[in-house]
Design a protein around this motif. Structure first.
Motif: not given
Ligand SMILES: Nc1ncnc2c1ncn2[C@@H]1O[C@H](COP(=O)(O)OP(=O)(O)O)[C@@H](O)[C@H]1O
Ligand SMILES: [Mg+2]
Length: 262
Positions: A15-16, A19, A188, A218-219, A224
């Motif tokens: 969730g960070v 992806t 985030k 990245i804000s 996203a």
């Molecule tokens: N910069 C961002 N601002 C807001 N939401 C974000 C941002 N980056 C990722 N997210 C959201 O956070 C969630 C997890 O992102 P994801 O890329 O799937 O993480 P991971 O691959 O590390 O599990 C998703 O719902 C995604 O849309």
């Protein structure tokens, strides 16, 4: 001659934004005219879903089982212009369950080596990692030349980052000394959040070299999430937030491509 750059994107925590970062870098690299391959090593296969990558074979067909296919046989076009992928699959867990984990960990590296000169096909290979130190993670790190560690400036994500950096050190200290940390990408980020500022300071203090923390951060933007729900690259979305994120990722893509910042 263009040399391929193989980059693994990880953190031990889910969730960070691993992806999101992988796909946005893939898109921005493609917009720079580079031929990009995304390898989805996460059993949740979210990268595959958002890219609309669909084919006869998935990553498990390349890495597990008796009759394995070549990496290039599993490469498919995606809905994202200029981005190809090896689709992910739930069955990749079989790699983690292989009896001989030490050998299994070399399979992605071998599959890439078996292609021969992969730079004839791609300029950038981005590997989207699962959120754990499974065999799939180690296999991805062994196949990579460099790593981007993604983190949120939030307590558990920072813990995940530190664990990930430890795994990286261990891999470097044992089986893959050439592996380098390209940098730590802060995702985030909310400038006005006191918690974020505090955690950021903590990261800067805890890492060996504060310059490893990449600029710009990245804000946090809802765009996203739109990217995943619309299954489209940020630069094609209309919202202001998507354009902001796209231009932030574009800067990192230029750095990854060795194109200096303008
Ligand atoms: N910069 C961002 N601002 C807001 N939401 C974000 C941002 N980056 C990722 N997210 C959201 O956070 C969630 C997890 O992102 P994801 O890329 O799937 O993480 P991971 O691959 O590390 O599990 C998703 O719902 C995604 O849309
Ligand atoms: Mg993911």
């Amino acid at each position: 001659m263009s040399l391929v750059a193989i980059t693994a994107i990880g953190n031990q925590k889910g969730g960070v934004g691993k992806t999101t970062v992988t796909l946005s870098l893939a898109d921005e690299l493609a917009r720079l005219g580079r031929r990009v391959l995304v390898i989805d090593m996460d059993m949740q296969a979210h990268a595959t879903l958002t890219l609309g990558a669909d084919g006869d074979y998935q990553i498990d067909d390349v890495l597990v089982g008796e009759e394995r296919v070549g990496l290039l046989d599993a490469v498919v076009d995606t809905d994202w212009e200029g981005v190809k992928a090896v689709p992910g699959s739930r069955n990749i867990v079989q790699l983690d369950q292989t009896n001989n984990a030490a050998m299994a960990a070399y399979r992605l590296r071998s599959a890439i080596a078996a292609v021969g000169d992969i730079s004839e096909h791609f300029d950038d290979v981005l590997i989207d990692l699962p959120p754990a130190s499974t065999t799939s993670t180690i296999a991805s790190l062994l196949a990579a030349e460099q790593v981007i560690a993604v983190t949120e400036p939030e307590v558990l994500s920072v813990a995940g980052l530190m664990e990930f950096l430890k795994v990286l050190d261990e891999v470097r200290g044992t089986i893959h000394p050439q592996l380098r940390l390209f940098g730590i990408l802060i995702n985030k980020f909310e400038r006005r959040s006191i918690e974020n500022q505090y955690r950021l300071k903590e990261i800067l203090q805890q890492v060996e070299d504060p310059d490893m923390v990449l600029q710009p951060y990245i804000s946090k933007r809802v765009a996203a999430q739109e990217m995943h729900s619309e299954a489209k690259p940020l630069h094609t979305l209309r919202s202001n937030g998507s354009q902001v994120l796209s231009s932030l990722f574009a800067k990192h893509a230029r750095a990854l491509a060795g194109m200096g910042v303008d």
